[in-house]
Scaffold this active site. Sequence first.
Site, PDB file in Angstrom:
ATOM      1  N   ASN A  29     -47.818  82.353 -84.570  1.00 17.11           N
ATOM      2  CA  ASN A  29     -47.813  80.893 -84.551  1.00 17.11           C
ATOM      3  C   ASN A  29     -46.385  80.372 -84.573  1.00 17.11           C
ATOM      4  OD1 ASN A  29     -47.621  81.168 -87.694  1.00 17.11           O
ATOM      5  ND2 ASN A  29     -49.655  81.951 -87.174  1.00 17.11           N
ATOM      6  N   SER A  74     -53.039  75.973 -86.684  1.00 14.44           N
ATOM      7  CA  SER A  74     -52.993  77.389 -87.050  1.00 14.44           C
ATOM      8  C   SER A  74     -53.491  77.631 -88.465  1.00 14.44           C
ATOM      9  CB  SER A  74     -51.558  77.896 -86.918  1.00 14.44           C
ATOM     10  OG  SER A  74     -51.413  79.167 -87.502  1.00 14.44           O
ATOM     11  N   GLU A  76     -52.226  79.571 -90.366  1.00 13.61           N
ATOM     12  CA  GLU A  76     -51.047  79.785 -91.205  1.00 13.61           C
ATOM     13  C   GLU A  76     -50.301  78.477 -91.494  1.00 13.61           C
ATOM     14  OE1 GLU A  76     -50.825  82.311 -92.745  1.00 13.61           O
ATOM     15  OE2 GLU A  76     -51.372  84.080 -91.595  1.00 13.61           O
ATOM     16  N   HIS A  95     -43.621  82.860 -86.298  1.00 14.45           N
ATOM     17  CA  HIS A  95     -44.305  83.991 -86.936  1.00 14.45           C
ATOM     18  C   HIS A  95     -44.863  84.903 -85.853  1.00 14.45           C
ATOM     19  CE1 HIS A  95     -46.916  86.522 -89.170  1.00 14.45           C
ATOM     20  NE2 HIS A  95     -48.027  85.867 -88.885  1.00 14.45           N
ATOM     21  N   HIS A  97     -46.041  89.246 -84.681  1.00 18.17           N
ATOM     22  CA  HIS A  97     -46.587  90.523 -85.131  1.00 18.17           C
ATOM     23  C   HIS A  97     -45.947  91.660 -84.340  1.00 18.17           C
ATOM     24  CE1 HIS A  97     -50.586  88.429 -86.535  1.00 18.17           C
ATOM     25  NE2 HIS A  97     -49.514  88.003 -87.177  1.00 18.17           N
ATOM     26  N   HIS A 159     -48.669  92.840 -92.300  1.00 16.06           N
ATOM     27  CA  HIS A 159     -48.939  91.689 -91.445  1.00 16.06           C
ATOM     28  C   HIS A 159     -47.924  91.551 -90.314  1.00 16.06           C
ATOM     29  CE1 HIS A 159     -50.405  87.200 -91.568  1.00 16.06           C
ATOM     30  NE2 HIS A 159     -50.038  87.546 -90.362  1.00 16.06           N
TER      31      HIS A 159
END
Length: 218
Positions: A29, A74, A76, A95, A97, A159
């Site tokens: 996000n 989102s 988050e 953010h 991954h 995460h």
Amino acid sequence: MQYLQARQQVLKTAQEILSARLVIGTWGNVSMRIPGEELMVITPSGMDYETLTPEDMALVDFQQELIEGPYRPSTETPMHTEIYKKRPDAGAVVHVHSPYAAAFAVAGQPIPVILEETAQAIGHPIMVAPYARCGTHQLASSAASTLGENGRAVLLSMHGLLTLGPDLKEALKVCYVAEKTAMVALLAKTLGQVPCLGEDDVKILHRKFQSYKQMKKD
């Protein structure tokens, strides 16, 4: 529709993290603070970045209320708003991954400062925030606390990676540098011990990089 330019920048950054393979599918996000307001533009939840338009971005206040936008923000959102509340210097949050950074997050090990560019762009080891489930206020608090007053990046246990900057360009640059550093660290470990830059060198490199400007010749 309010804040079109901010919406465009958030969408462009979200599409870049997808094309750069820092995320897969709808994960990750991006948000941008609206200067002078307790508002942010953030990517919507669970949507394909490639099909979104600027109008689809969510305008959210710092109490996490949706002000404008057709989709839920989102999951988050609590983490983004918590960081903006604690860090007035943060103008944007990204953010991702990305796999190499995620490897350190899973191992519970900080990404060390092993490259000069890491010292310059980030200026500190990237620490791991204690585990909390995604989308929770516990994760928001954990991430903000681990970032502290000056951190530019934090690993989220089990995460991924979160970065911030005065704007989206800088926050995204920190993502790229963090991911490269993690990759190089893992590759270097296969060759032997991985030395880190000294604390004084890190401080000097970071300070000089922040004030560096190229001037055109007359």
